[in-house]
Scaffold this motif. Structure first.
Motif, PDB file in Angstrom:
ATOM      1  N   ILE A 114      37.293  36.005 -17.834  1.00  0.00           N
ATOM      2  CA  ILE A 114      37.354  35.566 -19.238  1.00  0.00           C
ATOM      3  C   ILE A 114      38.053  36.636 -20.085  1.00  0.00           C
ATOM      4  O   ILE A 114      38.869  36.327 -20.961  1.00  0.00           O
ATOM      5  N   THR A 117      41.657  36.342 -19.549  1.00  0.00           N
ATOM      6  CA  THR A 117      42.135  35.123 -20.213  1.00  0.00           C
ATOM      7  C   THR A 117      42.330  35.382 -21.704  1.00  0.00           C
ATOM      8  O   THR A 117      43.391  35.091 -22.278  1.00  0.00           O
ATOM      9  N   PHE A 152      40.302  25.004 -19.974  1.00  0.00           N
ATOM     10  CA  PHE A 152      40.181  26.121 -19.030  1.00  0.00           C
ATOM     11  C   PHE A 152      40.018  25.496 -17.649  1.00  0.00           C
ATOM     12  O   PHE A 152      39.078  24.740 -17.410  1.00  0.00           O
ATOM     13  N   SER A 164      32.056  31.396 -14.889  1.00  0.00           N
ATOM     14  CA  SER A 164      33.257  31.373 -15.747  1.00  0.00           C
ATOM     15  C   SER A 164      33.262  30.104 -16.597  1.00  0.00           C
ATOM     16  O   SER A 164      33.627  30.138 -17.781  1.00  0.00           O
ATOM     17  N   LYS A 167      30.910  30.476 -19.530  1.00  0.00           N
ATOM     18  CA  LYS A 167      31.423  31.402 -20.555  1.00  0.00           C
ATOM     19  C   LYS A 167      32.598  30.763 -21.318  1.00  0.00           C
ATOM     20  O   LYS A 167      32.723  30.936 -22.537  1.00  0.00           O
ATOM     21  N   ALA A 168      33.442  30.026 -20.605  1.00  0.00           N
ATOM     22  CA  ALA A 168      34.576  29.369 -21.284  1.00  0.00           C
ATOM     23  C   ALA A 168      34.072  28.273 -22.222  1.00  0.00           C
ATOM     24  O   ALA A 168      34.587  28.105 -23.342  1.00  0.00           O
ATOM     25  N   SER A 209      42.074  29.741 -13.885  1.00  0.00           N
ATOM     26  CA  SER A 209      41.359  30.894 -13.342  1.00  0.00           C
ATOM     27  C   SER A 209      41.004  30.598 -11.886  1.00  0.00           C
ATOM     28  O   SER A 209      40.371  29.583 -11.580  1.00  0.00           O
TER      29      SER A 209
END
Ligand code: NAD
Length: 337
Positions: A114, A117, A152, A164, A167-168, A209
């Motif tokens: 992240i 990103t 994402f 991930s 969190k995104a 990702s």
């Protein structure tokens, strides 16, 4: 009880744990002796493996010919999540269990993915030198897009992929994933949109990702053709394994602006030689295979690996074995050899 020799193999291992005192202290309960192969020739390493009761490895190939010499070995323990460096088939043929450390750094890797990103998308790596050189102008880095209207995309919705995703989603992005091996329930539970085919998935994501393992199937999964499917404003982030991305193809894609940026923690050759184009491309951020790291995960890594090693050298089953099939065909008394 005779001394158990635990042989450490791999340059990254000596970079990660230069001080072996803690390992030595842990294995003293099984009369273990930590043997470093740092600086040894291949032939010297092979001779050490002949005496090894356990092998601990990161980033160094453990080939069939090495496994062939490891007559006494009761466990090959990778200090990493990925175990692509070990010829697991050769180990399985010799009934040697191979274990990895699957749980020590999932949150850290997701945080790093992240971070790469966000930093790449917000062009932090271009703004820092701009300001240092006296600049103060947002137009230098146009365009930057809002996260809240972005998708994402994750390849590999396993432990790290799911962290991930969460969190995104917290950043307001919609999340989609391509993972042919995960049940629909996992997609439903995590609120992640499922793509069954790679092509429409790559065409639709703003950030990609990568969180799958390196296997024969994923080697160069991202090559010239797949990179060309991505949108020109898209960013690729790889914290999994270098060879999943064809590095030369990525360099071309960035130079020709096929995609807008890349955040890369893993390279095809590590450490890099120094002349790789990716290190110089201004739209790329490269970090030195650090996604696993926090002070806490560093300690967890060593503890989990030593727990596993001690367990097996005491004659118990490994907890994180990646070739469990050896136990279904192995005579019972061999477990305590
Ligand atoms: P995991 O096994 O929990 O998840 C991997 C996921 O990838 C699984 O869901 C699997 O179904 C999926 N997958 C397998 N083949 C695929 C394919 N062909 N296409 C799409 N998906 C596929 O593993 P994890 O703990 O999430 O770790 C993922 C990888 O991250 C590891 O294999 C390792 O290489 C890498 N890693 C890197 C670092 C670092 O410091 N950079 C640290 C830890 C792990």
């Amino acid at each position: 009880m005779s001394t158990r020799r635990i042989v450490l193999v791999g340059n990254r291992l000596f970079m990660k744990f230069p001080n072996h005192d803690y390992m030595q202290q842990r294995v003293s309960v099984i009369d273990g002796l930590i043997v470093s192969t740092q600086g040894m020739s291949d032939e010297e390493i092979l001779r050490e493996l002949e005496q090894a009761d356990g092998i601990v490895v990161i980033g160094h190939p453990v080939t069939a010919s090495m496994i062939q010499r490891a007559d006494r070995c009761k466990l090959i323990m990778t200090l990493s999540v990925g175990y692509d460096v070990v010829d697991v088939q050769a180990a399985t043929e010799r009934s040697i269990p191979v274990s990895n450390c699957p749980l020590y750094c999932s949150e850290e890797v997701a945080e790093h993915a992240i971070t790469l990103t966000l930093a790449t998308a917000r062009k932090i790596h271009q703004l820092v030198p701009h300001v240092r050189e006296g600049g103060w102008d947002y137009k230098q880095v146009r365009p930057i897009r809002a996260f809240s209207s972005s998708r994402f995309g994750i390849i590999g919705l396993g432990r790290i992929g799911r962290h991930s995703a969460r969190k995104a989603q917290g950043l307001g992005m919609t999340v989609a994933a391509y993972d042919p091996y995960v049940d629909d329930d996992i997609f439903a539970m995590t609120g992640v949109e499922r793509f069954h085919d790679l092509q429409p998935f790559l065409e639709s994501v703003d950030y990609l990702s990568i969180h799958c393992p390196l296997t024969d199937e994923t080697w160069h999964l991202m090559d010239d053709d797949s990179l060309k499917l991505m949108q020109p404003h898209a960013v690729l982030v790889n914290t999994a394994r270098g060879p999943i991305v064809d590095q030369a193809a990525l360099e071309r894609a960035l130079q020709q602006k096929v995609i807008a940026g890349a955040g890369i923690d893993v390279l095809e050759v590590e450490p890099p030689r120094g002349d790789e184009a990716i290190l110089e491309i201004s739209s790329a951020i490269v970090t030195p295979h650090i996604a696993w790291y926090s002070e806490e995960s560093h300690d967890r890594n060593l503890d989990q690996a030593m727990d596993e090693l001690i367990r097996v050298l005491q004659g118990r089953r490994p907890q994180y074995v990646v070739n469990p099939q050896i136990f279904s065909r192995r005579p019972k008394q061999e477990m305590t050899r």
